[in-house]
Write a protein that holds these residues in place. Structure first.
Motif, PDB file in Angstrom:
ATOM      1  N   LEU A  80       0.847  -1.189   0.000  1.00 12.65           N
ATOM      2  CA  LEU A  80       0.000   0.000   0.000  1.00 12.65           C
ATOM      3  C   LEU A  80       0.890   1.251   0.000  1.00 12.65           C
ATOM      4  O   LEU A  80       2.088   1.164   0.282  1.00 12.65           O
ATOM      5  N   PRO A  81       0.345   2.421  -0.283  1.00 13.24           N
ATOM      6  CA  PRO A  81       1.157   3.645  -0.347  1.00 13.24           C
ATOM      7  C   PRO A  81       1.949   3.906   0.933  1.00 13.24           C
ATOM      8  O   PRO A  81       1.548   3.498   2.029  1.00 13.24           O
ATOM      9  N   SER A  82       3.040   4.613   0.786  1.00 11.82           N
ATOM     10  CA  SER A  82       3.959   4.863   1.910  1.00 11.82           C
ATOM     11  C   SER A  82       3.338   5.728   3.001  1.00 11.82           C
ATOM     12  O   SER A  82       3.829   5.731   4.125  1.00 11.82           O
ATOM     13  N   ASP A  83       2.265   6.437   2.689  1.00 10.91           N
ATOM     14  CA  ASP A  83       1.616   7.249   3.725  1.00 10.91           C
ATOM     15  C   ASP A  83       0.454   6.503   4.407  1.00 10.91           C
ATOM     16  O   ASP A  83      -0.349   7.106   5.106  1.00 10.91           O
ATOM     17  N   TRP A  84       0.405   5.191   4.224  1.00 10.84           N
ATOM     18  CA  TRP A  84      -0.580   4.345   4.895  1.00 10.84           C
ATOM     19  C   TRP A  84       0.107   3.564   6.007  1.00 10.84           C
ATOM     20  O   TRP A  84       1.319   3.330   5.961  1.00 10.84           O
ATOM     21  N   ILE A  85      -0.676   3.160   6.997  1.00 11.42           N
ATOM     22  CA  ILE A  85      -0.152   2.380   8.126  1.00 11.42           C
ATOM     23  C   ILE A  85      -0.978   1.106   8.249  1.00 11.42           C
ATOM     24  O   ILE A  85      -2.214   1.151   8.182  1.00 11.42           O
ATOM     25  N   VAL A  86      -0.292  -0.017   8.437  1.00 11.62           N
ATOM     26  CA  VAL A  86      -0.956  -1.307   8.618  1.00 11.62           C
ATOM     27  C   VAL A  86      -0.562  -1.854   9.991  1.00 11.62           C
ATOM     28  O   VAL A  86       0.623  -2.062  10.260  1.00 11.62           O
ATOM     29  N   ILE A  87      -1.548  -2.052  10.850  1.00  7.20           N
ATOM     30  CA  ILE A  87      -1.314  -2.616  12.184  1.00  7.20           C
ATOM     31  C   ILE A  87      -1.808  -4.055  12.162  1.00  7.20           C
ATOM     32  O   ILE A  87      -2.964  -4.319  11.801  1.00  7.20           O
TER      33      ILE A  87
END
Length: 170
Positions: free
Chosen positions: A25-32
């Motif tokens: 996903l794009p670098s400005d997204w966060i996946v927890i």
């Protein structure tokens, strides 16, 4: 590449595989990954919380193979095993998560719909045949999950989500 935050160990190989894909996903997204969300007298284990620019997505990973049939109540797998619709659980936990985030990040409180629940199928190549209006934008395959999440994120939600990503993660 999205920032991956591991809140706990992966329970399945499907979760591990999904995390690798979601990293795209794009670098400005966060996946927890594998977050425990306490609520009242119980807690919910969330496989993936994905913070985009307009939505927070909650995905429940399922490593189910073969054809899946169902409706808004029950899903039946190829092996004959039936379960309560995982979309119902994902939607409920999304509401709990939305309240939790709104409590922590006051600008998002009462600011509209910004958390979406969904199911990520990691071991099948075909979308299930589910008679449920939520399935169209709530059931994802590993092969196109990133593209679809990005499209959905552009179609609505709340622009404050992107502005408060760091506060949401805390």
């Amino acid at each position: 590449m999205a920032q991956i935050i591991s809140a706990g160990p992966f329970a399945t190989g499907g979760e591990r595989k999904a995390a690798k894909i979601l990293e795209q996903l794009p670098s400005d997204w966060i996946v927890i990954c594998n977050k425990i969300l306490p609520h009242s007298d119980r807690s919910y284990e969330i496989d993936f919380i994905i913070i985009g620019q307009h939505y927070v997505f909650l995905l429940d990973e399922k490593s189910w193979r073969g054809k899946i049939l169902g409706n808004d109540q029950i899903w039946t797998r190829d092996d004959g095993f039936s379960v309560r619709s995982p979309l119902s659980k994902a939607d409920y936990v999304a509401k709990v998560l939305s309240g939790h985030i709104g409590w922590k990040v006051h600008p998002l409180q009462n600011s509209g719909y910004f958390v979406r629940g969904g199911v990520l199928l990691t071991a099948t190549e075909q979308l299930p045949q589910i008679h449920d209006s939520r399935a169209a934008n709530g059931v994802f395959l590993l092969s196109d999950v990133c593209d679809r999440l990005e499209i959905i994120d552009l179609q609505g939600g709340n622009p404050l989500v992107g502005q408060f990503q760091a506060a949401i993660v805390k």
